[in-house]
Design a protein around this motif. Structure first.
Motif, PDB file in Angstrom:
ATOM      1  N   LYS A 187      47.322  -5.271  28.732  1.00 40.03           N
ATOM      2  CA  LYS A 187      48.593  -5.929  28.405  1.00 40.03           C
ATOM      3  C   LYS A 187      49.466  -5.108  27.462  1.00 40.03           C
ATOM      4  O   LYS A 187      50.619  -5.454  27.228  1.00 40.03           O
ATOM      5  N   ALA A 188      48.907  -4.041  26.909  1.00 43.68           N
ATOM      6  CA  ALA A 188      49.623  -3.247  25.909  1.00 43.68           C
ATOM      7  C   ALA A 188      50.827  -2.546  26.522  1.00 43.68           C
ATOM      8  O   ALA A 188      50.769  -2.041  27.636  1.00 43.68           O
ATOM      9  N   LYS A 189      51.922  -2.519  25.759  1.00 42.39           N
ATOM     10  CA  LYS A 189      53.157  -1.892  26.207  1.00 42.39           C
ATOM     11  C   LYS A 189      53.529  -0.659  25.381  1.00 42.39           C
ATOM     12  O   LYS A 189      54.528  -0.011  25.646  1.00 42.39           O
ATOM     13  N   GLY A 190      52.740  -0.339  24.388  1.00 36.30           N
ATOM     14  CA  GLY A 190      53.041   0.796  23.524  1.00 36.30           C
ATOM     15  C   GLY A 190      52.879   2.126  24.226  1.00 36.30           C
ATOM     16  O   GLY A 190      52.202   2.231  25.252  1.00 36.30           O
ATOM     17  N   ASP A 191      53.510   3.142  23.661  1.00 37.05           N
ATOM     18  CA  ASP A 191      53.345   4.503  24.162  1.00 37.05           C
ATOM     19  C   ASP A 191      51.941   5.020  23.876  1.00 37.05           C
ATOM     20  O   ASP A 191      51.425   5.881  24.579  1.00 37.05           O
ATOM     21  N   PHE A 192      51.339   4.493  22.808  1.00 39.80           N
ATOM     22  CA  PHE A 192      49.997   4.859  22.389  1.00 39.80           C
ATOM     23  C   PHE A 192      49.225   3.587  22.072  1.00 39.80           C
ATOM     24  O   PHE A 192      49.812   2.562  21.718  1.00 39.80           O
ATOM     25  N   VAL A 193      47.894   3.655  22.180  1.00 41.09           N
ATOM     26  CA  VAL A 193      47.027   2.520  21.867  1.00 41.09           C
ATOM     27  C   VAL A 193      46.068   2.958  20.773  1.00 41.09           C
ATOM     28  O   VAL A 193      45.435   4.016  20.873  1.00 41.09           O
ATOM     29  N   LEU A 194      45.956   2.140  19.737  1.00 41.32           N
ATOM     30  CA  LEU A 194      45.042   2.400  18.634  1.00 41.32           C
ATOM     31  C   LEU A 194      44.048   1.261  18.554  1.00 41.32           C
ATOM     32  O   LEU A 194      44.438   0.097  18.414  1.00 41.32           O
ATOM     33  N   LEU A 195      42.764   1.580  18.667  1.00 43.73           N
ATOM     34  CA  LEU A 195      41.702   0.585  18.560  1.00 43.73           C
ATOM     35  C   LEU A 195      41.230   0.564  17.116  1.00 43.73           C
ATOM     36  O   LEU A 195      40.861   1.605  16.563  1.00 43.73           O
ATOM     37  N   VAL A 196      41.251  -0.625  16.508  1.00 42.56           N
ATOM     38  CA  VAL A 196      40.955  -0.748  15.082  1.00 42.56           C
ATOM     39  C   VAL A 196      39.879  -1.803  14.873  1.00 42.56           C
ATOM     40  O   VAL A 196      40.016  -2.943  15.339  1.00 42.56           O
ATOM     41  N   ASN A 197      38.830  -1.440  14.163  1.00 42.45           N
ATOM     42  CA  ASN A 197      37.832  -2.438  13.785  1.00 42.45           C
ATOM     43  C   ASN A 197      38.443  -3.402  12.773  1.00 42.45           C
ATOM     44  O   ASN A 197      39.286  -2.989  11.953  1.00 42.45           O
ATOM     45  N   PRO A 198      38.025  -4.652  12.776  1.00 44.97           N
ATOM     46  CA  PRO A 198      38.626  -5.622  11.843  1.00 44.97           C
ATOM     47  C   PRO A 198      38.299  -5.370  10.379  1.00 44.97           C
ATOM     48  O   PRO A 198      38.945  -5.940   9.505  1.00 44.97           O
ATOM     49  N   ASP A 199      37.335  -4.495  10.080  1.00 43.03           N
ATOM     50  CA  ASP A 199      37.007  -4.235   8.676  1.00 43.03           C
ATOM     51  C   ASP A 199      37.764  -3.035   8.094  1.00 43.03           C
ATOM     52  O   ASP A 199      37.534  -2.632   6.969  1.00 43.03           O
ATOM     53  N   VAL A 200      38.724  -2.505   8.848  1.00 41.45           N
ATOM     54  CA  VAL A 200      39.563  -1.412   8.359  1.00 41.45           C
ATOM     55  C   VAL A 200      40.578  -1.962   7.361  1.00 41.45           C
ATOM     56  O   VAL A 200      41.122  -3.056   7.558  1.00 41.45           O
ATOM     57  N   VAL A 201      40.833  -1.218   6.307  1.00 41.95           N
ATOM     58  CA  VAL A 201      41.880  -1.569   5.351  1.00 41.95           C
ATOM     59  C   VAL A 201      42.840  -0.383   5.279  1.00 41.95           C
ATOM     60  O   VAL A 201      42.435   0.734   4.945  1.00 41.95           O
ATOM     61  N   PHE A 202      44.097  -0.638   5.607  1.00 43.59           N
ATOM     62  CA  PHE A 202      45.120   0.405   5.555  1.00 43.59           C
ATOM     63  C   PHE A 202      45.578   0.583   4.114  1.00 43.59           C
ATOM     64  O   PHE A 202      45.821  -0.392   3.406  1.00 43.59           O
ATOM     65  N   THR A 203      45.707   1.845   3.696  1.00 47.82           N
ATOM     66  CA  THR A 203      46.164   2.137   2.332  1.00 47.82           C
ATOM     67  C   THR A 203      47.439   2.974   2.335  1.00 47.82           C
ATOM     68  O   THR A 203      47.950   3.310   1.266  1.00 47.82           O
ATOM     69  N   THR A 204      47.908   3.328   3.539  1.00 50.50           N
ATOM     70  CA  THR A 204      49.156   4.082   3.690  1.00 50.50           C
ATOM     71  C   THR A 204      49.800   3.647   5.008  1.00 50.50           C
ATOM     72  O   THR A 204      49.239   2.834   5.742  1.00 50.50           O
ATOM     73  N   ASP A 205      50.918   4.269   5.309  1.00 46.45           N
ATOM     74  CA  ASP A 205      51.584   4.007   6.589  1.00 46.45           C
ATOM     75  C   ASP A 205      51.018   4.937   7.669  1.00 46.45           C
ATOM     76  O   ASP A 205      51.742   5.534   8.458  1.00 46.45           O
ATOM     77  N   SER A 206      49.720   5.027   7.730  1.00 47.45           N
ATOM     78  CA  SER A 206      49.031   5.990   8.595  1.00 47.45           C
ATOM     79  C   SER A 206      49.411   5.865  10.066  1.00 47.45           C
ATOM     80  O   SER A 206      49.469   6.875  10.772  1.00 47.45           O
ATOM     81  N   ILE A 207      49.690   4.673  10.535  1.00 49.17           N
ATOM     82  CA  ILE A 207      50.055   4.510  11.948  1.00 49.17           C
ATOM     83  C   ILE A 207      51.398   5.172  12.227  1.00 49.17           C
ATOM     84  O   ILE A 207      51.564   5.834  13.255  1.00 49.17           O
ATOM     85  N   ASN A 208      52.334   5.045  11.314  1.00 51.21           N
ATOM     86  CA  ASN A 208      53.615   5.737  11.466  1.00 51.21           C
ATOM     87  C   ASN A 208      53.409   7.251  11.484  1.00 51.21           C
ATOM     88  O   ASN A 208      54.036   7.974  12.266  1.00 51.21           O
ATOM     89  N   GLN A 209      52.516   7.726  10.625  1.00 47.27           N
ATOM     90  CA  GLN A 209      52.225   9.156  10.565  1.00 47.27           C
ATOM     91  C   GLN A 209      51.586   9.638  11.871  1.00 47.27           C
ATOM     92  O   GLN A 209      51.927  10.720  12.360  1.00 47.27           O
ATOM     93  N   ILE A 210      50.678   8.842  12.420  1.00 48.44           N
ATOM     94  CA  ILE A 210      50.040   9.188  13.686  1.00 48.44           C
ATOM     95  C   ILE A 210      51.088   9.255  14.794  1.00 48.44           C
ATOM     96  O   ILE A 210      51.109  10.213  15.575  1.00 48.44           O
ATOM     97  N   GLU A 211      51.978   8.271  14.824  1.00 47.92           N
ATOM     98  CA  GLU A 211      53.005   8.246  15.861  1.00 47.92           C
ATOM     99  C   GLU A 211      53.919   9.463  15.762  1.00 47.92           C
ATOM    100  O   GLU A 211      54.259  10.072  16.775  1.00 47.92           O
ATOM    101  N   GLN A 212      54.309   9.825  14.566  1.00 45.79           N
ATOM    102  CA  GLN A 212      55.167  10.984  14.388  1.00 45.79           C
ATOM    103  C   GLN A 212      54.469  12.265  14.821  1.00 45.79           C
ATOM    104  O   GLN A 212      55.081  13.149  15.428  1.00 45.79           O
ATOM    105  N   ALA A 213      53.173  12.368  14.533  1.00 48.65           N
ATOM    106  CA  ALA A 213      52.417  13.556  14.923  1.00 48.65           C
ATOM    107  C   ALA A 213      52.259  13.651  16.440  1.00 48.65           C
ATOM    108  O   ALA A 213      52.256  14.746  16.998  1.00 48.65           O
ATOM    109  N   MET A 214      52.161  12.521  17.082  1.00 51.83           N
ATOM    110  CA  MET A 214      52.018  12.521  18.543  1.00 51.83           C
ATOM    111  C   MET A 214      53.322  12.944  19.191  1.00 51.83           C
ATOM    112  O   MET A 214      53.373  13.502  20.227  1.00 51.83           O
TER     113      MET A 214
END
Length: 102
Positions: free
Chosen positions: A75-102
């Motif tokens: 069902k995903a419509k994104g250009d990229f798919v990121l699988l995340v375990n529920p015990d992850v804690v984000f401490t930065t805008d890492s997803i934005n950084q990943i998208e920019q790098a891609m």
């Protein structure tokens, strides 16, 4: 846009922390978030009400992490798919950084 997928199986407390940290650093209108409730019996209604842009998928059986992710990937419509375990804690805008790098 990145589609973020997580699978819940009796991890509601972790899921809530992950989502809070995700939305602390990422605009909910710039990411597509799927939560797959993998037949654990957790009531996620209050979590979904808190974050109304989340797309909840309720599996009728426990498909495991990969099987749950596959439900959302379809069902995903994104250009990229990121699988995340529920015990992850984000401490930065890492997803934005990943998208920019891609």
């Amino acid at each position: 846009m990145i589609s973020i997928i997580t699978v819940n199986y009796k991890t509601k407390k972790y899921l809530e922390k992950m989502l809070a940290s995700l939305y602390k650093y990422h605009d909910e209108n710039k990411v597509e978030v799927f939560v797959v409730e993998n037949c654990s019996g957790d009531d996620l209604s209050d979590t979904i009400n808190k974050y109304p842009t989340i797309k909840l998928i309720e599996s009728q059986t426990n498909l495991g992490f990969a099987g749950g992710c596959n439900l959302a990937i379809k069902k995903a419509k994104g250009d990229f798919v990121l699988l995340v375990n529920p015990d992850v804690v984000f401490t930065t805008d890492s997803i934005n950084q990943i998208e920019q790098a891609m």
